[in-house]
Design an enzyme around this catalytic site. Structure first.
Site, short mmCIF file in Angstrom:
data_model
loop_
_atom_site.label_atom_id
_atom_site.label_comp_id
_atom_site.label_asym_id
_atom_site.label_seq_id
_atom_site.Cartn_x
_atom_site.Cartn_y
_atom_site.Cartn_z
N ASN A 124 0.84 -1.20 0.00
CA ASN A 124 0.00 0.00 0.00
C ASN A 124 0.88 1.25 0.00
OD1 ASN A 124 -2.73 0.30 -0.25
ND2 ASN A 124 -3.17 -0.42 1.83
N SER A 150 -6.24 -5.13 -3.83
CA SER A 150 -7.30 -4.98 -2.83
C SER A 150 -8.15 -6.23 -2.76
CB SER A 150 -8.20 -3.79 -3.17
OG SER A 150 -9.27 -3.75 -2.26
N GLY A 152 -8.23 -7.87 0.61
CA GLY A 152 -7.87 -8.51 1.88
C GLY A 152 -7.27 -9.89 1.63
N LYS A 204 -5.35 3.08 -6.32
CA LYS A 204 -5.61 2.28 -5.11
C LYS A 204 -5.94 3.20 -3.93
CE LYS A 204 -5.70 -1.30 -2.29
NZ LYS A 204 -5.15 -1.02 -1.02
N HIS A 207 -9.41 4.36 -4.29
CA HIS A 207 -10.27 3.22 -3.91
C HIS A 207 -10.44 3.18 -2.39
CE1 HIS A 207 -10.49 -0.78 -2.10
NE2 HIS A 207 -11.31 -1.11 -3.09
N ASN A 208 -9.34 3.29 -1.67
CA ASN A 208 -9.42 3.21 -0.21
C ASN A 208 -10.20 4.40 0.37
OD1 ASN A 208 -7.68 1.09 -0.73
ND2 ASN A 208 -6.47 1.45 1.12
N GLU A 211 -13.71 3.73 -0.06
CA GLU A 211 -14.08 2.70 0.93
C GLU A 211 -14.41 3.37 2.28
OE1 GLU A 211 -11.13 -0.45 1.10
OE2 GLU A 211 -11.30 -0.47 3.27
N ARG A 307 -14.07 9.58 11.62
CA ARG A 307 -13.25 8.63 12.39
C ARG A 307 -12.47 9.38 13.47
NH1 ARG A 307 -10.89 3.64 8.72
NH2 ARG A 307 -12.73 3.37 7.42
N TYR A 500 -2.65 42.06 -8.06
CA TYR A 500 -2.92 40.93 -7.18
C TYR A 500 -3.79 39.91 -7.92
CZ TYR A 500 -1.46 43.71 -3.17
OH TYR A 500 -0.75 44.46 -2.27
#
Ligand code: NAG
Ligand code: NAG
Ligand code: NAG
Ligand code: NAG
Ligand code: NAG
Length: 502
Positions: A124, A150, A152, A204, A207-208, A211, A307, A500
């Protein structure tokens, strides 16, 4: 229709310009943790001769004497022995911990390999590391493939989703192995070439991230059913089983149904689990990349923050005694109807999350000149991996129909699906607000939808504010490209136009 890209099958092929080495093995795999072991067994099942190596040599002996007994798998007791066991061009796949261990092994391999040999990193890894390794090895005359794997342990053993990127020249030499061992959906392998340098690991990573979002969306649906509808875990489990027969049909919905109903010694396990979520970092990486690229991948971002909030478990316990919510926390209307509204809210939010994920892929592709095949990516995610679902088949169709689709939400099918869900989605988000149930991902998805479909947003006011306090200047709708400053206060300094642009 084939998704199999550029090259024909070249099982065990050798580059005729290279001297043949004496080996028997098609590929070596370094690292005999469970993912490595299972990939080796999977390759063996598909007729490839694999050389297994682990720095701790007893690991190799134990593997050969147990899991690999009676197979064609060979073992190596040193890196040199491993190299000698390989056919040319040599293919060495690292299944070691991402980070320093990968660089250390590359350093050990480089002096032992010959021009045109291939190092594959199946861990990973951060895609930026893969970009760096690709350039480093190219300069040494070696090929590099950084690949997402992926699914598992189970996926590694019986069919993962595989997302390879790196040296295109090396793809013909690994294609047959990877596509043979990968998951299949309607006979199509969930593995195809992604793009150069770090493209495989970038895909990947996204993807995570997706997920993380899918998991949080499911949690929010569960939370509002549990707390506002007073359903018990069996009832909610049965609802997920039903949802698994709808547009939501997916691995994560399926395992959620099983988890909810799971009992040990006659008691549900789920309520006993500490409500503090862990993370290994790939969701966070996706959120950081989206900030760096300036793409509003809001749902994945919220899922990472959800989380983080969950892990403040002690603070939350203290705050729960002090900070009050609404007096009424129970939904008063028809439960069955509301459950269906929650399903639609979940579905609509999921569409937004994938639309955002593909926006990020598109921006990264532009930045790094990756020629990403979005339909191919949807197919790679359709089977084998954690986010596998029926739904990804619809995404593949959308990009097959129009590879240059500006946004998934603008595909006719998805536009209609969102329209069908929208009233329910608004109802669920507003009920969550009224009843005090946190629905960060449902709500951020809806806010994104309402923003994305707005021809005008209040950013004109932001521009005015910036010009007011910082003389940052702004453009007029009637005269884009020309930056002007307004003397808002009557005591501002002089600002020449276009001085600016910040
Ligand atoms: C050897 O195997 C162990 C698992 O038993 C694993 O943790 C370790 O990374 C492996 N070492 C390598 C890189 O060969
Ligand atoms: C979910 O649907 C799939 C088929 O799409 C099926 O294989 C699986 O058993 C279902 N799972 C549950 C828990 O209903
Ligand atoms: C929660 O409150 C207790 C008692 O006031 C205090 O000791 C503890 O440090 C607090 N926990 C956190 C994580 O703030
Ligand atoms: C801004 O407006 C004030 C008041 O009208 C005026 O005195 C001042 O010169 C203006 N400043 C500039 C930079 O134009
Ligand atoms: C503001 O700057 C512009 C260009 O630099 C100049 O022409 C103008 O006279 C200045 N105005 C004031 C009020 O200083």
């Amino acid at each position: 229709m084939s998704c199999c890209g550029l090259f024909g099958f070249q099982r065990n092929s050798v580059n005729p310009s290279k001297k043949m080495s004496q080996g028997v093995a098609d590929i070596a795999v370094v690292g005999l943790a469970v993912m490595g072991q299972n990939l080796i067994l999977n390759m063996n099942d598909h007729g490839f001769v694999v050389c297994a190596y682990n720095r701790t040599v007893e690991k190799v002996d134990r593997f050969l004497a147990n899991e690999a007994k009676g197979t064609k798998i060979v073992g190596a007791r040193s890196i040199q022995e491993m190299i000698n066991s390989l056919k040319s061009p040599r293919r060495v796949m690292l299944m070691v911990q991402a980070g320093k261990a990968v660089d250390d092994f590359i350093e050990q391999l480089v002096p032992l390999l010959s021009n045109g040999d291939i190092i594959i990193d199946g861990g990973n890894s951060d895609y930026k590391d893969s970009q760096r390794r690709y350039h480093y090895l190219k300069q040494k005359g070696l090929y590099y493939i950084g690949t997402g794997v992926s699914g598992g342990e189970e996926g590694a053993r019986y069919g993962p989703s595989i997302m390879p990127g790196g040296s295109l020249e090396a793809w013909p030499f690994v294609k047959d192995i990877f596509q043979s061992i990968s998951a299949k959906v309607e006979n199509e392998p969930c593995c195809d070439w992604v793009g150069t340098d770090g493209a495989g690991h970038f895909v990947k990573m996204v993807h995570n991230g997706i997920e993380y979002g899918d998991m949080q969306l499911i949690c929010e649906a569960y939370d509002i059913m549990l707390n506002s509808l007073d359903l018990d875990l069996n009832e909610i489990g049965n609802i997920f089983t039903e949802w698994n027969k709808t547009e939501l049909d997916s691995f994560l919905i399926e395992i959620t149904a099983n988890i909810l109903k799971y009992k040990e010694n006659g008691e549900f396990v789920l309520p006993k689990i500490k409500d503090s979520a862990g993370q290994k970092g790939t969701g966070k990486w996706t959120a950081i990349e989206s900030l760096d690229y300036g793409i509003p991948v809001t749902l994945i971002g919220e899922s990472v923050f959800a989380r983080c909030l969950s892990s403040l478990i002690g603070e939350r316990a203290n705050a729960s005694k002090v900070l009050h919510g609404p007096a009424n926390t129970k939904y008063a209307g028809d439960k069955k109807e509301f459950v269906e509204a929650i399903r639609k809210a979940l579905y609509a939010s999921k569409i937004i999350s994938y639309a955002q994920g593909f926006m990020l892929l598109k921006e990264a592709a532009k930045k790094h000149s990756w020629n990403l095949n979005y339909g191919g990516i949807a197919l790679m995610w359709r089977g084998g991996c954690i986010i596998r679902s029926q739904f990804l088949g619809n995404i593949k169709s959308a990009f097959d129909k129009n590879p240059n689709l500006e946004n998934l939400l603008l595909d006719e099918f998805f536009t209609q699906e969102i329209h069908k869900c929208q009233d329910s989605w608004r109802k669920v988000v507003s009920q969550g607000v009224l009843l005090g149930v946190p629905l960060p991902c449902f709500s951020t998805a809806l806010a994104f939808y309402d923003g994305y479909r707005s021809k005008r947003l209040p950013a004109n006011l932001i521009q005015a504010q910036r010009d007011y306090f910082g003389a940052h200047t702004y453009e007029l709708l009637s005269n884009p490209g020309v930056y002007v400053h307004t003397n808002w206060t009557g005591h501002g300094g002089n600002v020449s136009s276009s001085a600016y642009t910040a």
